[in-house]
Scaffold this motif. Structure first.
Motif, PDB file in Angstrom:
ATOM      1  N   TYR A 109     124.296  89.595 106.859  1.00 52.66           N
ATOM      2  CA  TYR A 109     123.042  89.887 106.159  1.00 52.66           C
ATOM      3  C   TYR A 109     121.935  89.516 107.136  1.00 52.66           C
ATOM      4  O   TYR A 109     121.596  88.346 107.286  1.00 52.66           O
ATOM      5  CB  TYR A 109     122.903  89.050 104.890  1.00 52.66           C
ATOM      6  CG  TYR A 109     124.242  88.751 104.230  1.00 52.66           C
ATOM      7  CD1 TYR A 109     124.820  89.658 103.361  1.00 52.66           C
ATOM      8  CD2 TYR A 109     124.927  87.577 104.526  1.00 52.66           C
ATOM      9  CE1 TYR A 109     126.052  89.398 102.782  1.00 52.66           C
ATOM     10  CE2 TYR A 109     126.152  87.315 103.940  1.00 52.66           C
ATOM     11  CZ  TYR A 109     126.706  88.223 103.076  1.00 52.66           C
ATOM     12  OH  TYR A 109     127.921  87.962 102.514  1.00 52.66           O
ATOM     13  N   GLY A 110     121.383  90.492 107.833  1.00 53.50           N
ATOM     14  CA  GLY A 110     120.366  90.193 108.834  1.00 53.50           C
ATOM     15  C   GLY A 110     120.932  89.338 109.952  1.00 53.50           C
ATOM     16  O   GLY A 110     121.945  89.685 110.560  1.00 53.50           O
ATOM     17  N   ASP A 111     120.295  88.176 110.199  1.00 52.83           N
ATOM     18  CA  ASP A 111     120.721  87.281 111.282  1.00 52.83           C
ATOM     19  C   ASP A 111     121.903  86.398 110.896  1.00 52.83           C
ATOM     20  O   ASP A 111     122.484  85.740 111.754  1.00 52.83           O
ATOM     21  CB  ASP A 111     119.559  86.382 111.720  1.00 52.83           C
ATOM     22  CG  ASP A 111     118.449  87.167 112.405  1.00 52.83           C
ATOM     23  OD1 ASP A 111     118.743  88.253 112.945  1.00 52.83           O
ATOM     24  OD2 ASP A 111     117.297  86.701 112.386  1.00 52.83           O
ATOM     25  N   ASP A 112     122.248  86.342 109.631  1.00 57.71           N
ATOM     26  CA  ASP A 112     123.378  85.516 109.164  1.00 57.71           C
ATOM     27  C   ASP A 112     124.643  86.356 109.278  1.00 57.71           C
ATOM     28  O   ASP A 112     124.918  87.195 108.422  1.00 57.71           O
ATOM     29  CB  ASP A 112     123.127  85.072 107.721  1.00 57.71           C
ATOM     30  CG  ASP A 112     124.142  84.049 107.230  1.00 57.71           C
ATOM     31  OD1 ASP A 112     124.923  83.520 108.046  1.00 57.71           O
ATOM     32  OD2 ASP A 112     124.147  83.782 106.009  1.00 57.71           O
ATOM     33  N   ARG A 113     125.430  86.154 110.377  1.00 61.76           N
ATOM     34  CA  ARG A 113     126.563  87.011 110.689  1.00 61.76           C
ATOM     35  C   ARG A 113     127.854  86.214 110.737  1.00 61.76           C
ATOM     36  O   ARG A 113     127.861  85.056 111.126  1.00 61.76           O
ATOM     37  CB  ARG A 113     126.404  87.700 112.055  1.00 61.76           C
ATOM     38  CG  ARG A 113     125.064  88.325 112.340  1.00 61.76           C
ATOM     39  CD  ARG A 113     124.678  89.461 111.468  1.00 61.76           C
ATOM     40  NE  ARG A 113     125.578  90.602 111.530  1.00 61.76           N
ATOM     41  CZ  ARG A 113     125.474  91.636 110.692  1.00 61.76           C
ATOM     42  NH1 ARG A 113     124.532  91.662 109.771  1.00 61.76           N
ATOM     43  NH2 ARG A 113     126.308  92.635 110.773  1.00 61.76           N
ATOM     44  N   GLY A 114     128.953  86.842 110.348  1.00 68.69           N
ATOM     45  CA  GLY A 114     130.274  86.248 110.454  1.00 68.69           C
ATOM     46  C   GLY A 114     131.178  87.125 111.293  1.00 68.69           C
ATOM     47  O   GLY A 114     131.013  88.348 111.334  1.00 68.69           O
ATOM     48  N   ARG A 115     132.134  86.492 111.965  1.00 71.36           N
ATOM     49  CA  ARG A 115     133.100  87.200 112.803  1.00 71.36           C
ATOM     50  C   ARG A 115     134.512  86.767 112.432  1.00 71.36           C
ATOM     51  O   ARG A 115     134.699  85.795 111.696  1.00 71.36           O
ATOM     52  CB  ARG A 115     132.853  86.898 114.289  1.00 71.36           C
ATOM     53  CG  ARG A 115     131.516  87.352 114.840  1.00 71.36           C
ATOM     54  CD  ARG A 115     131.342  88.833 115.024  1.00 71.36           C
ATOM     55  NE  ARG A 115     132.417  89.435 115.806  1.00 71.36           N
ATOM     56  CZ  ARG A 115     132.745  90.717 115.760  1.00 71.36           C
ATOM     57  NH1 ARG A 115     132.093  91.540 114.965  1.00 71.36           N
ATOM     58  NH2 ARG A 115     133.722  91.198 116.478  1.00 71.36           N
ATOM     59  N   ALA A 116     135.506  87.467 112.961  1.00 69.53           N
ATOM     60  CA  ALA A 116     136.909  87.165 112.688  1.00 69.53           C
ATOM     61  C   ALA A 116     137.156  85.665 112.838  1.00 69.53           C
ATOM     62  O   ALA A 116     136.707  85.039 113.791  1.00 69.53           O
ATOM     63  CB  ALA A 116     137.818  87.951 113.625  1.00 69.53           C
ATOM     64  N   GLY A 117     137.841  85.097 111.838  1.00 69.79           N
ATOM     65  CA  GLY A 117     138.121  83.664 111.812  1.00 69.79           C
ATOM     66  C   GLY A 117     137.140  82.872 110.979  1.00 69.79           C
ATOM     67  O   GLY A 117     137.399  81.716 110.657  1.00 69.79           O
ATOM     68  N   ASP A 118     136.022  83.472 110.601  1.00 74.05           N
ATOM     69  CA  ASP A 118     135.016  82.778 109.798  1.00 74.05           C
ATOM     70  C   ASP A 118     135.347  82.871 108.307  1.00 74.05           C
ATOM     71  O   ASP A 118     135.930  83.847 107.842  1.00 74.05           O
ATOM     72  CB  ASP A 118     133.619  83.380 110.015  1.00 74.05           C
ATOM     73  CG  ASP A 118     133.022  83.039 111.364  1.00 74.05           C
ATOM     74  OD1 ASP A 118     133.553  82.146 112.050  1.00 74.05           O
ATOM     75  OD2 ASP A 118     132.018  83.690 111.733  1.00 74.05           O
TER      76      ASP A 118
END
Length: 159
Positions: A84-93
């Motif tokens: 959501y905008g600058d709040d990002r998640g990647r694999a493993g999160d």
């Protein structure tokens, strides 16, 4: 706290299962979900809360329509990323979305795959703010069953 062994509690009977506890996720095909460029594998339903558990796959650079969460959603990103905008998640999160929110998440350039526990219905909205759809356990079971992908889930008796 000490857990009892079978020898310590011989009068407690083991509950017999109605279905297997394990199944191979590779045996479940991906099926179209409720938004463009989204697919799902339904893993479980909770008829009491309206929640469900699934694997969710979303295509690259996908922006979801505005939707709301009646209950919270928890997930673990397996592949790719979203946010959501600058709040990002990647694999493993791990991701936690609280109940009562409305939002418009978007995926990164490689899309995403997420294990998700949805603790209550999701609500999709029309452009005028009216409710377009309620995605709950019963809806998800019906969607999976219509595609021949719910045999591994015990259908609640009153459905």
């Amino acid at each position: 706290m000490v857990l009892l062994t079978r020898e310590d509690a011989p009068d407690i009977e083991e509950t017999k299962r109605h279905s297997p506890a394990f199944y191979n996720l590779k045996d479940l095909p991906w099926h179209d979900w409720v938004m463009p460029e989204t697919w799902f594998k339904l893993l479980n339903v909770n008829p009491f809360t309206g929640g469900f558990t699934m694997l969710l796959k979303v295509g690259p650079n996908n922006t979801a329509p505005v939707h709301g969460h009646i209950g919270s959603v928890e997930g673990i990103l397996i592949e790719g990323g979203f946010g959501y905008g600058d709040d990002r998640g990647r694999a493993g999160d791990y991701v936690r979305e609280m109940g009562g929110i409305n939002h418009i998440p978007d995926t990164d350039g490689d899309g995403m795959v997420m294990f998700a526990v949805v603790n209550g219905p999701l609500v999709g909205y029309n452009a005028d703010g009216s409710i377009a759809a309620v995605v709950d356990a019963k809806f998800m079971y019906g969607l999976a069953a219509a595609q021949g992908a719910a045999d591994h889930i015990e259908k609640p008796a009153d459905w």
